[in-house]
Design a protein around this motif. Structure first.
Motif, PDB file in Angstrom:
ATOM      1  N   THR A   1       0.839  -1.195   0.000  1.00 18.98           N
ATOM      2  CA  THR A   1       0.000   0.000   0.000  1.00 18.98           C
ATOM      3  C   THR A   1       0.873   1.244   0.000  1.00 18.98           C
ATOM      4  OG1 THR A   1      -0.107   0.044   2.426  1.00 18.98           O
ATOM      5  CG2 THR A   1      -1.878  -1.121   1.265  1.00 18.98           C
ATOM      6  N   GLN A   2       0.292   2.323  -0.485  1.00 21.46           N
ATOM      7  CA  GLN A   2       0.936   3.636  -0.433  1.00 21.46           C
ATOM      8  C   GLN A   2      -0.165   4.670  -0.203  1.00 21.46           C
ATOM      9  OE1 GLN A   2       4.390   4.048  -1.074  1.00 21.46           O
ATOM     10  NE2 GLN A   2       4.366   6.217  -0.610  1.00 21.46           N
ATOM     11  N   PHE A   3      -0.003   5.493   0.838  1.00 21.39           N
ATOM     12  CA  PHE A   3      -0.986   6.508   1.167  1.00 21.39           C
ATOM     13  C   PHE A   3      -0.326   7.883   1.189  1.00 21.39           C
ATOM     14  CE2 PHE A   3      -2.516   2.700   3.543  1.00 21.39           C
ATOM     15  CZ  PHE A   3      -3.705   2.506   2.848  1.00 21.39           C
ATOM     16  N   SER A   4      -1.085   8.882   0.767  1.00 17.56           N
ATOM     17  CA  SER A   4      -0.602  10.257   0.873  1.00 17.56           C
ATOM     18  C   SER A   4      -1.769  11.165   1.249  1.00 17.56           C
ATOM     19  CB  SER A   4       0.026  10.722  -0.446  1.00 17.56           C
ATOM     20  OG  SER A   4      -0.979  10.921  -1.432  1.00 17.56           O
ATOM     21  N   GLY A   5      -1.459  12.394   1.642  1.00 23.60           N
ATOM     22  CA  GLY A   5      -2.490  13.361   1.978  1.00 23.60           C
ATOM     23  C   GLY A   5      -3.378  12.872   3.105  1.00 23.60           C
ATOM     24  N   VAL A   6      -4.702  13.044   2.932  1.00 29.33           N
ATOM     25  CA  VAL A   6      -5.640  12.686   3.996  1.00 29.33           C
ATOM     26  C   VAL A   6      -5.626  11.190   4.292  1.00 29.33           C
ATOM     27  CG1 VAL A   6      -7.158  14.663   3.592  1.00 29.33           C
ATOM     28  CG2 VAL A   6      -7.550  12.531   2.341  1.00 29.33           C
ATOM     29  N   PHE A   7      -5.280  10.384   3.298  1.00 28.97           N
ATOM     30  CA  PHE A   7      -5.209   8.945   3.544  1.00 28.97           C
ATOM     31  C   PHE A   7      -4.059   8.597   4.495  1.00 28.97           C
ATOM     32  CE2 PHE A   7      -7.412   8.867  -0.618  1.00 28.97           C
ATOM     33  CZ  PHE A   7      -8.503   8.088  -0.279  1.00 28.97           C
ATOM     34  N   LYS A   8      -3.038   9.417   4.491  1.00 26.48           N
ATOM     35  CA  LYS A   8      -1.883   9.166   5.348  1.00 26.48           C
ATOM     36  C   LYS A   8      -2.064   9.758   6.736  1.00 26.48           C
ATOM     37  CE  LYS A   8       3.182   9.230   5.201  1.00 26.48           C
ATOM     38  NZ  LYS A   8       4.357   9.554   4.364  1.00 26.48           N
ATOM     39  N   THR A   9      -2.717  10.910   6.798  1.00 21.21           N
ATOM     40  CA  THR A   9      -2.829  11.607   8.085  1.00 21.21           C
ATOM     41  C   THR A   9      -4.047  11.177   8.894  1.00 21.21           C
ATOM     42  OG1 THR A   9      -4.020  13.448   7.026  1.00 21.21           O
ATOM     43  CG2 THR A   9      -1.610  13.616   7.186  1.00 21.21           C
ATOM     44  N   ASP A  10      -5.054  10.636   8.226  1.00 23.01           N
ATOM     45  CA  ASP A  10      -6.295  10.274   8.920  1.00 23.01           C
ATOM     46  C   ASP A  10      -6.524   8.763   8.806  1.00 23.01           C
ATOM     47  OD1 ASP A  10      -8.804   9.941   9.967  1.00 23.01           O
ATOM     48  OD2 ASP A  10      -9.751  11.543   8.815  1.00 23.01           O
ATOM     49  N   PRO A  11      -6.308   8.013   9.890  1.00 27.72           N
ATOM     50  CA  PRO A  11      -6.515   6.555   9.844  1.00 27.72           C
ATOM     51  C   PRO A  11      -7.920   6.165   9.406  1.00 27.72           C
ATOM     52  CG  PRO A  11      -5.332   7.178  11.835  1.00 27.72           C
ATOM     53  CD  PRO A  11      -5.781   8.453  11.197  1.00 27.72           C
ATOM     54  N   ALA A  12      -8.896   7.016   9.695  1.00 25.75           N
ATOM     55  CA  ALA A  12     -10.271   6.707   9.303  1.00 25.75           C
ATOM     56  C   ALA A  12     -10.417   6.654   7.791  1.00 25.75           C
ATOM     57  CB  ALA A  12     -11.232   7.738   9.891  1.00 25.75           C
ATOM     58  N   GLU A  13      -9.641   7.468   7.085  1.00 22.50           N
ATOM     59  CA  GLU A  13      -9.691   7.451   5.626  1.00 22.50           C
ATOM     60  C   GLU A  13      -9.075   6.166   5.077  1.00 22.50           C
ATOM     61  OE1 GLU A  13     -11.320   9.273   3.734  1.00 22.50           O
ATOM     62  OE2 GLU A  13     -11.777  11.021   4.962  1.00 22.50           O
ATOM     63  N   GLN A  14      -8.040   5.677   5.737  1.00 25.55           N
ATOM     64  CA  GLN A  14      -7.473   4.396   5.325  1.00 25.55           C
ATOM     65  C   GLN A  14      -8.492   3.281   5.516  1.00 25.55           C
ATOM     66  OE1 GLN A  14      -3.604   3.481   6.951  1.00 25.55           O
ATOM     67  NE2 GLN A  14      -2.914   5.605   6.811  1.00 25.55           N
ATOM     68  N   VAL A  15      -9.198   3.314   6.639  1.00 28.89           N
ATOM     69  CA  VAL A  15     -10.230   2.315   6.905  1.00 28.89           C
ATOM     70  C   VAL A  15     -11.323   2.390   5.850  1.00 28.89           C
ATOM     71  CG1 VAL A  15     -12.037   1.594   8.512  1.00 28.89           C
ATOM     72  CG2 VAL A  15      -9.779   2.230   9.381  1.00 28.89           C
ATOM     73  N   ARG A  16     -11.716   3.604   5.483  1.00 27.31           N
ATOM     74  CA  ARG A  16     -12.750   3.762   4.458  1.00 27.31           C
ATOM     75  C   ARG A  16     -12.292   3.174   3.135  1.00 27.31           C
ATOM     76  NH1 ARG A  16     -15.215   9.194   1.545  1.00 27.31           N
ATOM     77  NH2 ARG A  16     -17.130   8.175   0.810  1.00 27.31           N
ATOM     78  N   PHE A  17     -11.059   3.475   2.750  1.00 23.58           N
ATOM     79  CA  PHE A  17     -10.510   2.947   1.497  1.00 23.58           C
ATOM     80  C   PHE A  17     -10.501   1.419   1.528  1.00 23.58           C
ATOM     81  CE2 PHE A  17      -6.526   1.334  -0.473  1.00 23.58           C
ATOM     82  CZ  PHE A  17      -6.856   1.542  -1.811  1.00 23.58           C
ATOM     83  N   LEU A  18      -9.976   0.848   2.594  1.00 25.44           N
ATOM     84  CA  LEU A  18      -9.887  -0.611   2.688  1.00 25.44           C
ATOM     85  C   LEU A  18     -11.266  -1.259   2.711  1.00 25.44           C
ATOM     86  CD1 LEU A  18      -6.994  -0.844   5.290  1.00 25.44           C
ATOM     87  CD2 LEU A  18      -6.847  -1.260   2.827  1.00 25.44           C
ATOM     88  N   THR A  19     -12.232  -0.592   3.364  1.00 23.43           N
ATOM     89  CA  THR A  19     -13.590  -1.112   3.395  1.00 23.43           C
ATOM     90  C   THR A  19     -14.216  -1.120   2.014  1.00 23.43           C
ATOM     91  OG1 THR A  19     -13.899  -0.337   5.676  1.00 23.43           O
ATOM     92  CG2 THR A  19     -15.892  -0.812   4.393  1.00 23.43           C
ATOM     93  N   LEU A  20     -14.017  -0.037   1.259  1.00 19.20           N
ATOM     94  CA  LEU A  20     -14.556   0.042  -0.093  1.00 19.20           C
ATOM     95  C   LEU A  20     -13.911  -0.988  -1.008  1.00 19.20           C
ATOM     96  CD1 LEU A  20     -14.764   3.924  -0.536  1.00 19.20           C
ATOM     97  CD2 LEU A  20     -16.694   2.329  -0.383  1.00 19.20           C
TER      98      LEU A  20
END
Length: 211
Positions: free
Chosen positions: A186-205
């Motif tokens: 995986t590679q995250f940047s911006g809000v995906f990197k700073t906000d764990p909730a956004e990572q969870v949303r991405f992985l859930t989708l």
């Protein structure tokens, strides 16, 4: 501009790295004949007579990513999207690549997402971007970072998320011979990197609808 783009290594540059001193097709075919002999067979026998020509032709297709400019793939941005600024995700993009260590295939799917700011890019362009990097000698880790970096530079989004799942033939058919083992990067940047909730949303989708 994100830290991903600021700290680029030459390998992660969105621009295609053009090999210099490319040999002729005849030289490439001669090299294949040598490899056939190294494997223990006779390149002159009937079944292998045209193999060097076929391999050289296949290489032009398998490694066509070196002729692609990722920045040009993403250069058309649609700005009239009625104010849409939520996540855009394209998942399960199939790809085929070759390990740079053994030159054997690895293949799987890529999932890419971003939060647009100045507009959106055509969905097929994201699939083309994956292919542009897959059709090179690669490592899965580098390919994951390259896709994210190219999207960061071209789209200037609020965040980018890239996940790649792949099976590596260098692990399945040689070495430890563990067929079916998957590697996930995986590679995250911006809000995906700073906000764990956004990572969870991405992985859930990404996982939504899977068994």
């Amino acid at each position: 501009m994100s830290d991903v783009v600021k700290s680029l290594s030459p390998r992660l540059s969105p621009a295609a790295e053009k090999p210099t001193g490319i040999p002729s097709r005849e030289e490439a075919e001669a090299a294949v004949r040598i490899l056939i002999r190294w494997a223990g067979d006779d390149p002159a026998r009937e079944g292998l007579h045209d193999t060097p020509k076929r391999v050289a032709k296949a290489f032009k297709e398998l490694y066509s990513g070196y002729d692609e400019e990722p920045g040009e793939i993403l250069d058309k941005i649609f700005r009239e999207v009625e104010g849409y600024d939520d996540i855009v995700l394209v998942r399960d993009i199939p790809f085929y690549s070759h390990c740079e260590h053994h030159m054997v295939p690895f293949y799987g799917v890529a999932h890419v997402a971003y939060y647009p700011t100045k507009g959106v890019v055509g969905l097929s362009k994201l699939a083309r971007l994956v292919d542009a990097y897959a059709r090179r000698l690669q490592t899965q880790e580098t390919m994951t970072a390259q896709i994210a970096t190219a999207m960061e530079k071209a789209l200037e989004p609020r965040g980018v998320a890239v996940m790649i799942e792949a099976e590596h033939m260098c692990m399945s058919m040689r070495g430890v011979q563990k067929a079916g083992a998957l590697t996930l990067t995986t590679q995250f940047s911006g809000v995906f990197k700073t906000d764990p909730a956004e990572q969870v949303r991405f992985l859930t989708l990404v996982r939504n609808g899977r068994g």
